[in-house]
Design an enzyme around this catalytic site. Structure first.
Site, mmCIF file in Angstrom:
data_model
loop_
_atom_site.group_PDB
_atom_site.id
_atom_site.type_symbol
_atom_site.label_atom_id
_atom_site.label_comp_id
_atom_site.label_asym_id
_atom_site.label_seq_id
_atom_site.Cartn_x
_atom_site.Cartn_y
_atom_site.Cartn_z
ATOM 1 N N PHE A 41 0.872 -1.174 0.000
ATOM 2 C CA PHE A 41 0.000 0.000 0.000
ATOM 3 C C PHE A 41 0.912 1.228 0.000
ATOM 4 O O PHE A 41 1.696 1.418 0.933
ATOM 5 C CB PHE A 41 -0.857 -0.059 1.261
ATOM 6 C CG PHE A 41 -1.857 1.048 1.443
ATOM 7 C CD1 PHE A 41 -3.088 0.998 0.800
ATOM 8 C CD2 PHE A 41 -1.594 2.105 2.305
ATOM 9 C CE1 PHE A 41 -4.035 1.987 1.001
ATOM 10 C CE2 PHE A 41 -2.539 3.103 2.517
ATOM 11 C CZ PHE A 41 -3.761 3.039 1.858
ATOM 12 N N THR A 66 2.210 6.855 1.927
ATOM 13 C CA THR A 66 3.134 7.752 2.620
ATOM 14 C C THR A 66 4.233 8.302 1.696
ATOM 15 O O THR A 66 4.795 7.583 0.882
ATOM 16 C CB THR A 66 3.781 7.019 3.802
ATOM 17 O OG1 THR A 66 2.732 6.555 4.649
ATOM 18 C CG2 THR A 66 4.688 7.937 4.602
ATOM 19 N N ASN A 88 -1.686 7.215 17.133
ATOM 20 C CA ASN A 88 -2.683 7.281 18.204
ATOM 21 C C ASN A 88 -3.075 8.709 18.569
ATOM 22 O O ASN A 88 -4.218 8.985 18.938
ATOM 23 C CB ASN A 88 -2.156 6.539 19.435
ATOM 24 C CG ASN A 88 -2.187 5.031 19.223
ATOM 25 O OD1 ASN A 88 -2.416 4.563 18.094
ATOM 26 N ND2 ASN A 88 -1.982 4.276 20.284
ATOM 27 N N ASP A 89 -2.122 9.626 18.450
ATOM 28 C CA ASP A 89 -2.414 11.029 18.784
ATOM 29 C C ASP A 89 -3.459 11.588 17.826
ATOM 30 O O ASP A 89 -4.409 12.268 18.226
ATOM 31 C CB ASP A 89 -1.138 11.856 18.671
ATOM 32 C CG ASP A 89 0.066 11.071 19.161
ATOM 33 O OD1 ASP A 89 0.451 11.255 20.307
ATOM 34 O OD2 ASP A 89 0.571 10.227 18.373
ATOM 35 N N GLY A 93 2.469 12.379 5.866
ATOM 36 C CA GLY A 93 2.390 11.392 6.922
ATOM 37 C C GLY A 93 0.943 11.232 7.323
ATOM 38 O O GLY A 93 0.149 10.607 6.623
ATOM 39 N N GLU A 147 -0.584 3.228 10.711
ATOM 40 C CA GLU A 147 -2.009 3.055 10.423
ATOM 41 C C GLU A 147 -2.885 3.992 11.241
ATOM 42 O O GLU A 147 -3.936 3.611 11.738
ATOM 43 C CB GLU A 147 -2.430 1.595 10.644
ATOM 44 C CG GLU A 147 -1.830 0.690 9.613
ATOM 45 C CD GLU A 147 -2.837 -0.261 8.993
ATOM 46 O OE1 GLU A 147 -2.395 -1.221 8.417
ATOM 47 O OE2 GLU A 147 -4.037 -0.015 9.072
ATOM 48 N N SER A 180 5.729 -0.925 3.627
ATOM 49 C CA SER A 180 5.850 -2.300 4.096
ATOM 50 C C SER A 180 5.687 -3.231 2.905
ATOM 51 O O SER A 180 4.801 -3.021 2.071
ATOM 52 C CB SER A 180 4.768 -2.614 5.132
ATOM 53 O OG SER A 180 4.992 -1.879 6.297
#
Lengths: 254, 600
Positions: B188, B191, B438-439, B196, B435, B225
């Site tokens: 995929f 980025t 968290n922020d 980002g 993915e 990845s």
């Protein structure tokens, strides 16, 4: 050659077995089960023979509680063509003995012609190591136990057995009973396409009553207990300290 | 009035991350689309959306929606057994970590188990699993090898997910069989060096050839990845699109690109902190000619596609996290029941007991959230973006906590490679970043929810009693605490809106705390739902679970209340001080505080 393969559902070899608090057996509830590893080797050998066109059909057999169907499905995914489940209620499954299984196998063979019975040399749960000899005796078939190499040879099987200090090669005429030892082969993993195919393969279900066999227990479990806990060892600084210790304990002469 | 909140926040909060688009503005995409249709206020059945209105909407959580039929259970079991054996006997996680590579031969064997085509229908040679089954599979992989989990996730949860979700029949027929069976691998590519968390800002370009037969792609993608060995790439690039008014505007467009098209090069594997077995690389696309049949979706729809792929694949992370936690808990139990210090087994000490209890309670909550999410996706519920984001944040943090505590309990031994925990900690670190960092996820949860509440301004009722009716009687106290939290949450959000109005966008101090409270409250609901279900079916086993559930709710309610309290309290001074401390250092270009020796 049609091969009947016994696959027993046992507590997985990787599980740390725990004894029930009442000491009547081991805890099986919520514990991972799988095909007895030696039976898996027997199955693999039968499937290999089929791939070499030496066998025409491989039928997996299991006797026990309803969950035996899971191991039979796995056997189908690993290459068996069909499966037969002799179902007994869960409560009675732990009381089944090798003789009962041998009797059931005999009935199956009487109803349907087989040229060979393949089994693991023993099950890793009770380590009884009896079913192979019993079924050979009941059927009056030759037996080739602890096989580490199997070569089909017309109406015979040439079987190599690992014995103390060497190899023993025997030739048995078919029909025969064969039990698999650890080094016979390395069982394959079931692949996804084969798992999918296995869902469509036939799984026949019968009860002990249908077969008309007697499953009255002949033995009674008095107690199952954990092995004694090993005492923790200690470290010594060097060889001379080790020798001193050994002398102290009287393991070597002072 | 606050409908632009999420996209604005996306732009403002752009921070760099790894591998995938971060800010799940998935919510922004549908809301933009829905807006012209009607000005009417949209209602939602999502528990989390309604939470922001102080409403206890329980139908998507109670009764526990996990429901695998016998056939699916059996198929799953048949796949799990060989998968578990493969993971413990064939795949060598220690070697993969040390060599920073997972051998292709191992991947090929893993592929035979169906692991690379879990959700692909059988007609395209996949395993035909549903999300719940795949979650269970990903859990097992996560408990053994998180690097392998990332290879698996980058391949199917995002790599070719676009083809599965948006591909034409021809595209599916052409690509899925090879991808589902691992004959080919996917990646995929979103980025970029300057893109980002802010997915809409990609700079890669694509244009249509003059004869209209193909597209020409120029892209520079980083942190990809599987980028070193993938054969099929889902690539996002800006493309000039004619607008209705005749002007041209650049819009993100998605393409299916084969390595064989030519012009594609990749860099060496990046050196990383963890998930070393997973390949991460730069992938460059130079004047790559893409046949027009390889457009994914429609021109200009790339942003929506990217967000949908990420939203849809997000549950894979909670699954892997749940598995990793199980591994850490198992290790901890083995250790504390054998290790003796000061004359007692570690398990006898209250502080150790508390650590283990926290690990178990968090794992229970994570697993409950995971299976509600997967099951709801399986029953066709669409509105799960908040639940998915919460699941990602909560489980990746709980897994980090659990692994960290497991190492702590192991003492010096935990720090040693041989114990098999330090690798897990290194591997886990990325899950809080990629993915959807968290922020950003917290801001997304907070602002999406607040925006929803903003459209429904209304007087909040007190506790509804809605949970009392659906939980097991033994969980009544926890249900009441949950009820209280929901109503307090609704009031707090309403007060916040009244106080800051549109200005809430720039109040991240409050927004992240609101999000944290939402996470805890949702986790409580999930936990109570699952425990109620177990007590119906599992008899005495459920007694232990009830203790776990009640304990989790007790701690989560306290955290939620504390967070809401600090949101509600007049905290202008703190917010101002925080900004001043940070600004002072940034303006000085270094921490301006002198060393204490120098100030003597």
């Amino acid at each position: 050659m049609r091969v009947l393969v016994g696959v027993k559902r046992v507590v997985d070899y990787a599980v740390k077995v725990r004894v029930k608090p009442d000491k009547t057996g081991v805890i099986t509830e919520g514990v991972q089960h799988s095909i007895n590893p030696f039976d898996e080797i027997a199955l693999e050998e039968a499937v290999k023979l089929k791939e070499k066109k030496a066998a025409t059909e491989v039928v997996a057999f299991s006797m026990g509680g309803p969950k035996c169907q899971e191991v039979l499905r796995t056997a189908l995914a690993k290459g068996a063509d069909k499966a037969i489940h002799i179902e007994v209620p869960d409560a009675d499954a732990s009381k089944l003995e090798p003789l009962h299984v041998a009797r059931a196998l005999k009935k199956i063979i009487e109803n349907d012609k087989f040229d060979a019975v393949f089994l693991g040399k023993q099950a890793i749960d009770d380590d009884a190591n009896q079913t192979g000899s019993l079924i050979a005796g009941i059927l009056d078939w030759p037996q080739a136990l602890y096989a580490s190499k199997v070569e089909p040879d017309g109406k015979y099987l040439k079987v190599t057995r690992e014995i103390d200090g060497g190899l023993d090669t025997i030739k048995v005429s078919l029909p025969a009973v064969l039990s698999a030892d650890l080094r016979l082969n390395e069982p394959r993993y079931a692949t996804l396409p084969n798992i999918m195919k296995a869902k469509k393969k036939p799984l026949e279900k019968k009860s002990a009553k249908d077969l008309g066999i007697d499953v009255t227990p002949q033995t009674k479990v008095l107690e199952v207990s954990e092995p004694p806990v090993r005492q923790a060892g200690g470290f010594v600084d060097d060889v001379s300290a080790l020798i001193t210790k050994l002398k102290e304990k009287g393991f070597i002469k002072a | 009035m606050l409908s632009r909140l999420a996209p604005n926040a996306a732009v403002r909060s752009a921070i760099s991350g790894t591998n995938a688009a971060r800010f799940a503005s998935a919510a922004a995409a549908p809301s933009k689309k829905d807006k012209p249709a009607s000005k009417a206020v949209q209602d939602s059945d999502s528990f989390c959306m309604n939470l922001f209105r102080g409403k206890a909407k329980v139908e998507q959580v109670f009764p526990f929606p996990l429901n695998l039929d016998e056939e699916r259970k059996e198929t799953l079991q048949m796949i799990l057994d060989p998968t578990t054996k493969f993971l413990s006997e064939v795949n060598d996680v220690v070697k993969n970590d040390e060599n920073a590579e997972t051998p292709m031969s191992v991947l090929k064997q893993f592929a035979e188990l169906g692991a690379f085509g879990a959700l692909v229908p059988a007609e395209y040679e996949g395993a035909g699993m549903n999300n719940t089954q795949m979650a269970r599979l990903a859990e097992i992989v996560g408990s053994h090898d998180l690097g392998l989990g990332v290879i698996m996730g980058a391949h199917q949860s995002i790599g070719y997910k676009g083809i599965l979700l948006f591909g034409t029949e021809e595209q599916k027929k052409k690509y899925l069989p090879d991808l589902a069976t691992g004959r080919k691998f996917a990646a995929f590519c979103l980025t970029e060096p300057s893109t980002g968390s802010d997915a809409n800002s990609v700079r890669s370009t694509a244009r249509k050839s003059d004869d209209g037969s193909h597209y020409i792609l120029n892209a520079n993608k980083i942190y990809i990845s599987n980028g070193g060995f993938a054969d099929v790439f889902t690539v996002f690039a800006q493309m000039p699109i004619k607008q209705a008014d005749g002007t041209t505007k650049n819009k993100v467009t998605a393409f299916i690109v084969e390595r064989g098209f030519g012009g594609i090069t990749n860099g060496p594997p990046e050196k990383k902190m963890g998930i070393k077995g997973s390949n991460t690389a730069v992938v460059d696309f130079e004047n790559v000619k893409i046949p027009k049949e390889n457009l994914l979706g429609a021109e200009g729809e790339g942003f929506k596609i990217a967000m949908n792929i990420l939203n849809n694949g997000r549950f894979g992370i909670p699954a892997a996290m749940t598995g990793a936690m199980k591994h850490c808990i198992k290790k901890t139990i083995d250790h504390v029941t054998t290790r003796e210090q000061f004359g007692s087994k570690l398990e006898e000490y209250g502080n150790v007991q508390e650590k283990l209890a926290n690990m178990i309670a968090k794992q229970y909550a994570c697993e409950s959230i995971l299976y509600i999410l997967a099951s709801n996706m399986d029953r066709g519920i669409q509105d799960y973006q908040l639940e998915a984001a919460i699941a990602k944040v909560f489980t990746s943090e709980c897994a980090w906590f659990t692994c960290d505590e497991a190492i702590q309990v192991h003492g010096g031994m935990g720090f040693m490679k041989e114990t098999g925990l330090e690798r897990v900690l290194r591997d886990l670190r990325i899950f809080r970043i990629f993915e959807g960092a968290n922020d950003i996820m917290r801001i997304f949860v907070g602002l999406t929810g607040i925006q929803h509440a903003g459209k429904h301004l209304q007087a909040q009722a007190g506790p509804s009693g809605a949970f009392d009716k659906v939980v097991d009687p033994a969980l009544k106290k926890s249900a009441d605490a949950l009820d209280k939290c929901v109503s307090l949450f609704g009031r707090t959000v309403q007060d916040l809106l009244v106080k800051h109005k549109k200005g809430i966008i720039s109040r991240q101090y409050e927004v992240v705390r609101v999000a944290d409270a939402a996470i805890d409250i949702y986790a409580m609901a999930a936990t109570l739902s699952r425990c109620t279900q177990t007590s119906k079916t599992a008899g005495s086993v459920a007694d232990y679970e009830k203790k776990v559930a009640n304990y989790f709710c007790e701690t989560a309610a306290a955290r939620a209340e504390a967070n809401l309290k600090s949101v509600a309290a007049p905290n202008e001074a703190i917010v101002k001080t925080i900004a001043e401390i940070s600004k002072g250092a940034c303006a000085a270009g270094a921490n301006p505080i002198a060393h204490p020796i120098d100030t003597l």
